[in-house]
Design an enzyme around this catalytic site. Structure first.
Site, PDB file in Angstrom:
ATOM      1  N   SER A   1       0.860  -1.188   0.000  1.00  0.00           N
ATOM      2  CA  SER A   1       0.000   0.000   0.000  1.00  0.00           C
ATOM      3  C   SER A   1       0.889   1.228   0.000  1.00  0.00           C
ATOM      4  O   SER A   1       1.841   1.314   0.778  1.00  0.00           O
ATOM      5  CB  SER A   1      -0.865   0.015   1.261  1.00  0.00           C
ATOM      6  OG  SER A   1      -1.308   1.337   1.520  1.00  0.00           O
TER       7      SER A   1
ATOM      8  N   HIS B   1      -1.673  -1.799  -3.976  1.00  0.00           N
ATOM      9  CA  HIS B   1      -2.895  -1.544  -3.202  1.00  0.00           C
ATOM     10  C   HIS B   1      -3.093  -0.043  -3.078  1.00  0.00           C
ATOM     11  O   HIS B   1      -2.265   0.666  -2.499  1.00  0.00           O
ATOM     12  CB  HIS B   1      -2.750  -2.197  -1.824  1.00  0.00           C
ATOM     13  CG  HIS B   1      -3.949  -2.086  -0.950  1.00  0.00           C
ATOM     14  ND1 HIS B   1      -5.025  -2.961  -1.032  1.00  0.00           N
ATOM     15  CD2 HIS B   1      -4.260  -1.220   0.041  1.00  0.00           C
ATOM     16  CE1 HIS B   1      -5.928  -2.634  -0.131  1.00  0.00           C
ATOM     17  NE2 HIS B   1      -5.496  -1.576   0.535  1.00  0.00           N
TER      18      HIS B   1
ATOM     19  N   ASP C   1      -5.300   2.893  -1.652  1.00  0.00           N
ATOM     20  CA  ASP C   1      -6.317   3.232  -0.647  1.00  0.00           C
ATOM     21  C   ASP C   1      -7.004   4.540  -1.012  1.00  0.00           C
ATOM     22  O   ASP C   1      -6.351   5.593  -1.061  1.00  0.00           O
ATOM     23  CB  ASP C   1      -5.653   3.371   0.733  1.00  0.00           C
ATOM     24  CG  ASP C   1      -5.183   2.036   1.278  1.00  0.00           C
ATOM     25  OD1 ASP C   1      -6.030   1.144   1.429  1.00  0.00           O
ATOM     26  OD2 ASP C   1      -3.971   1.890   1.543  1.00  0.00           O
TER      27      ASP C   1
ATOM     28  N   MET D   1      -9.686   7.162   0.233  1.00  0.00           N
ATOM     29  CA  MET D   1     -10.438   7.599   1.419  1.00  0.00           C
ATOM     30  C   MET D   1     -11.065   8.953   1.139  1.00  0.00           C
ATOM     31  O   MET D   1     -10.414   9.839   0.571  1.00  0.00           O
ATOM     32  CB  MET D   1      -9.501   7.729   2.617  1.00  0.00           C
ATOM     33  CG  MET D   1      -8.703   6.463   2.913  1.00  0.00           C
ATOM     34  SD  MET D   1      -7.739   6.662   4.419  1.00  0.00           S
ATOM     35  CE  MET D   1      -6.795   5.125   4.410  1.00  0.00           C
TER      36      MET D   1
ATOM     37  N   HIS E   1      -8.851  -0.083  -3.012  1.00  0.00           N
ATOM     38  CA  HIS E   1      -9.589  -0.315  -1.768  1.00  0.00           C
ATOM     39  C   HIS E   1     -10.354   0.968  -1.467  1.00  0.00           C
ATOM     40  O   HIS E   1      -9.759   1.962  -1.036  1.00  0.00           O
ATOM     41  CB  HIS E   1      -8.584  -0.668  -0.647  1.00  0.00           C
ATOM     42  CG  HIS E   1      -9.197  -0.803   0.708  1.00  0.00           C
ATOM     43  ND1 HIS E   1      -8.444  -0.808   1.862  1.00  0.00           N
ATOM     44  CD2 HIS E   1     -10.478  -0.960   1.116  1.00  0.00           C
ATOM     45  CE1 HIS E   1      -9.225  -0.957   2.916  1.00  0.00           C
ATOM     46  NE2 HIS E   1     -10.469  -1.035   2.490  1.00  0.00           N
TER      47      HIS E   1
ATOM     48  N   MET F   1     -12.499   3.239   0.556  1.00  0.00           N
ATOM     49  CA  MET F   1     -13.047   3.556   1.881  1.00  0.00           C
ATOM     50  C   MET F   1     -13.827   4.850   1.722  1.00  0.00           C
ATOM     51  O   MET F   1     -13.385   5.927   2.130  1.00  0.00           O
ATOM     52  CB  MET F   1     -11.907   3.679   2.901  1.00  0.00           C
ATOM     53  CG  MET F   1     -11.295   2.324   3.258  1.00  0.00           C
ATOM     54  SD  MET F   1      -9.652   2.452   3.971  1.00  0.00           S
ATOM     55  CE  MET F   1      -8.685   2.539   2.464  1.00  0.00           C
TER      56      MET F   1
ATOM     57  N   MET G   1     -10.332  -6.557   7.364  1.00  0.00           N
ATOM     58  CA  MET G   1      -9.460  -5.506   7.903  1.00  0.00           C
ATOM     59  C   MET G   1      -8.885  -5.954   9.237  1.00  0.00           C
ATOM     60  O   MET G   1      -9.626  -6.425  10.123  1.00  0.00           O
ATOM     61  CB  MET G   1     -10.239  -4.197   8.099  1.00  0.00           C
ATOM     62  CG  MET G   1     -10.706  -3.521   6.814  1.00  0.00           C
ATOM     63  SD  MET G   1      -9.378  -3.072   5.680  1.00  0.00           S
ATOM     64  CE  MET G   1      -8.403  -1.917   6.674  1.00  0.00           C
TER      65      MET G   1
ATOM     66  N   GLY H   1      -8.546   3.660   7.845  1.00  0.00           N
ATOM     67  CA  GLY H   1      -8.368   5.105   7.923  1.00  0.00           C
ATOM     68  C   GLY H   1      -6.910   5.546   7.928  1.00  0.00           C
ATOM     69  O   GLY H   1      -6.581   6.557   7.334  1.00  0.00           O
ATOM     70  N   PHE H   2      -6.064   4.775   8.574  1.00  0.00           N
ATOM     71  CA  PHE H   2      -4.675   5.201   8.717  1.00  0.00           C
ATOM     72  C   PHE H   2      -3.714   4.029   8.617  1.00  0.00           C
ATOM     73  O   PHE H   2      -4.050   2.916   9.026  1.00  0.00           O
ATOM     74  CB  PHE H   2      -4.470   5.897  10.073  1.00  0.00           C
ATOM     75  CG  PHE H   2      -5.335   7.113  10.228  1.00  0.00           C
ATOM     76  CD1 PHE H   2      -4.914   8.347   9.733  1.00  0.00           C
ATOM     77  CD2 PHE H   2      -6.589   7.025  10.825  1.00  0.00           C
ATOM     78  CE1 PHE H   2      -5.728   9.465   9.832  1.00  0.00           C
ATOM     79  CE2 PHE H   2      -7.410   8.142  10.932  1.00  0.00           C
ATOM     80  CZ  PHE H   2      -6.984   9.365  10.437  1.00  0.00           C
ATOM     81  N   GLY H   3      -2.529   4.320   8.089  1.00  0.00           N
ATOM     82  CA  GLY H   3      -1.458   3.328   8.094  1.00  0.00           C
ATOM     83  C   GLY H   3      -0.749   3.344   9.435  1.00  0.00           C
ATOM     84  O   GLY H   3      -0.997   4.220  10.278  1.00  0.00           O
ATOM     85  N   GLY H   4       0.099   2.368   9.645  1.00  0.00           N
ATOM     86  CA  GLY H   4       0.954   2.364  10.824  1.00  0.00           C
ATOM     87  C   GLY H   4       0.289   1.951  12.126  1.00  0.00           C
ATOM     88  O   GLY H   4       0.863   2.139  13.194  1.00  0.00           O
TER      89      GLY H   4
ATOM     90  N   ASP I   1      -5.520  -6.597   5.674  1.00  0.00           N
ATOM     91  CA  ASP I   1      -4.987  -5.243   5.470  1.00  0.00           C
ATOM     92  C   ASP I   1      -4.917  -4.535   6.821  1.00  0.00           C
ATOM     93  O   ASP I   1      -5.946  -4.354   7.476  1.00  0.00           O
ATOM     94  CB  ASP I   1      -5.927  -4.505   4.508  1.00  0.00           C
ATOM     95  CG  ASP I   1      -5.495  -3.087   4.206  1.00  0.00           C
ATOM     96  OD1 ASP I   1      -4.409  -2.671   4.646  1.00  0.00           O
ATOM     97  OD2 ASP I   1      -6.272  -2.385   3.513  1.00  0.00           O
ATOM     98  N   GLY I   2      -3.696  -4.158   7.206  1.00  0.00           N
ATOM     99  CA  GLY I   2      -3.511  -3.397   8.434  1.00  0.00           C
ATOM    100  C   GLY I   2      -2.549  -4.076   9.384  1.00  0.00           C
ATOM    101  O   GLY I   2      -2.791  -5.207   9.810  1.00  0.00           O
ATOM    102  N   GLY I   3      -1.439  -3.423   9.660  1.00  0.00           N
ATOM    103  CA  GLY I   3      -0.481  -3.934  10.635  1.00  0.00           C
ATOM    104  C   GLY I   3       0.269  -5.171  10.177  1.00  0.00           C
ATOM    105  O   GLY I   3       0.833  -5.886  11.005  1.00  0.00           O
TER     106      GLY I   3
ATOM    107  N   GLY J   1       1.691  -1.703   4.192  1.00  0.00           N
ATOM    108  CA  GLY J   1       2.007  -0.306   3.923  1.00  0.00           C
ATOM    109  C   GLY J   1       3.306   0.097   4.577  1.00  0.00           C
ATOM    110  O   GLY J   1       4.369   0.099   3.953  1.00  0.00           O
ATOM    111  N   SER J   2       3.238   0.399   5.875  1.00  0.00           N
ATOM    112  CA  SER J   2       4.452   0.913   6.527  1.00  0.00           C
ATOM    113  C   SER J   2       5.569  -0.112   6.579  1.00  0.00           C
ATOM    114  O   SER J   2       6.741   0.264   6.513  1.00  0.00           O
ATOM    115  CB  SER J   2       4.151   1.487   7.908  1.00  0.00           C
ATOM    116  OG  SER J   2       3.055   0.906   8.478  1.00  0.00           O
TER     117      SER J   2
HETATM  118  C1  DX5 Z   1      -5.764   1.400   6.254  1.00  0.00           C
HETATM  119  C2  DX5 Z   1      -5.442   1.028   4.823  1.00  0.00           C
HETATM  120  C3  DX5 Z   1      -4.253   0.179   4.672  1.00  0.00           C
HETATM  121  C4  DX5 Z   1      -2.970   0.802   5.152  1.00  0.00           C
HETATM  122  C5  DX5 Z   1      -2.159  -0.271   5.766  1.00  0.00           C
HETATM  123  O1  DX5 Z   1      -7.048   1.875   6.339  1.00  0.00           O
HETATM  124  O2  DX5 Z   1      -6.532   0.346   4.240  1.00  0.00           O
HETATM  125  O3  DX5 Z   1      -4.115  -0.313   3.349  1.00  0.00           O
HETATM  126  O4  DX5 Z   1      -2.188   1.399   4.157  1.00  0.00           O
HETATM  127  O5  DX5 Z   1      -1.037   0.299   6.311  1.00  0.00           O
HETATM  128  P1  DX5 Z   1      -0.142  -0.499   7.349  1.00  0.00           P
HETATM  129  O6  DX5 Z   1       0.405  -1.688   6.626  1.00  0.00           O
HETATM  130  O7  DX5 Z   1       0.862   0.489   7.746  1.00  0.00           O
HETATM  131  O8  DX5 Z   1      -1.049  -0.915   8.487  1.00  0.00           O
HETATM  132 ZN    ZN Z   2      -6.218  -0.694   2.319  1.00  0.00          ZN
END
Ligand code: DX5
Ligand code: ZN
Length: 225
Positions: free
Chosen positions: A10, A34, A36, A38, A67, A69, A138, A143-146, A177-179, A199-200
């Site tokens: 992502s 990927h 995102d 939003m 994706h 959102m 999910m 909403g947010f990465g990291g 997706d996420g963490g 992502g991160s």
């Molecule tokens: C969060 C996004 C993810 C995000 C994941 O709402 O849908 O795709 O980029 O980021 P990480 O891998 O940092 O959790």
């Molecule tokens: Zn995503």
């Protein structure tokens, strides 16, 4: 040889000022990009307007996994399906008419995914899984990465895998997706996930391509489907 796993970086935490270069770092090794989207309504964050999103889809050398959102996928998802995405995933919680939105995406020859938030039960999406190409569970609040990986979503992944294995024909990908990181990917793969958004973990690494390969190796070794 175990079934193939898919790694989908992502770009949410990449450098938005030079996305072409950022995507280039992982183009030779990742399976999907990927993207995102939003709208600051369905989630409290904004990424790209549709014009910028289409530019990114245009220059990505990887197939784009959008994706969405956004609060109105019924009308917006088909536009993504018509503009070069490989797959378009919308949130079950946001769609007014799930069946029609599935059809509107599919009718463009594009793969369709449905995403569910952590509080949404597998049973709510289950009626649709025979109609889709990918189920996204999910593992953070969208909403947010990291954010930290939510281990409490693992039983849902296992439940979805069990149901998918009962299907005789084509089986949807099971995406999380996420963490996702080297610390968490094995647990999710063992539970049956076979498509991983990261992502991160990828973009905070000094070697994004190397990280994609390490994630793939770990997922492939641990996948049970
Ligand atoms: C969060 C996004 C993810 C995000 C994941 O709402 O849908 O795709 O980029 O980021 P990480 O891998 O940092 O959790
Ligand atoms: Zn995503």
């Amino acid at each position: 040889m175990a079934n193939k796993v898919f790694i989908a970086p992502s770009i949410l935490n990449a450098n938005f000022d030079d996305l072409e270069k950022e995507i280039g770092k992982i183009s030779a090794v990742a399976d999907l990009l990927h993207l995102d989207i939003m709208d600051n309504k369905f989630v409290p964050n904004f990424t790209f307007d549709i014009k910028r999103a289409f530019e990114i889809i245009g220059f990505s050398k990887l197939p784009v996994d959008a994706h969405l959102m956004i609060e109105d996928p019924d009308s917006i998802a088909p536009k993504y399906a018509q503009n070069g995405c490989s797959s378009v995933t919308f949130h079950l919680e946001a769609a007014q008419n799930v069946l029609r939105t599935i059809e509107d995406i599919k009718s463009n020859g594009v793969k369709v995914g449905i995403a569910i938030k952590p509080a949404t039960k597998f049973s709510e999406v289950e009626p649709f899984i025979e109609m889709i190409d990918m189920l996204l569970i999910m593992t953070v609040e969208p909403g947010f990465g990291g954010q930290s990986f939510m281990h409490d979503q693992i039983p849902k992944v296992a439940m979805a895998r069990k149901r998918i294995e009962q299907m005789l024909d084509s089986k949807p990908l099971l995406q999380i997706d996420g963490g996702v990181s080297l610390e968490t990917i094995a647990e999710a793969a063992s539970a049956g996930a076979n498509c991983f958004v990261a992502g991160s973990a990828v973009y905070k690494s000094s070697d994004p391509a190397g990280m994609v390969e390490q994630l793939r190796e770990k997922a492939q070794t641990n996948f049970s489907g």
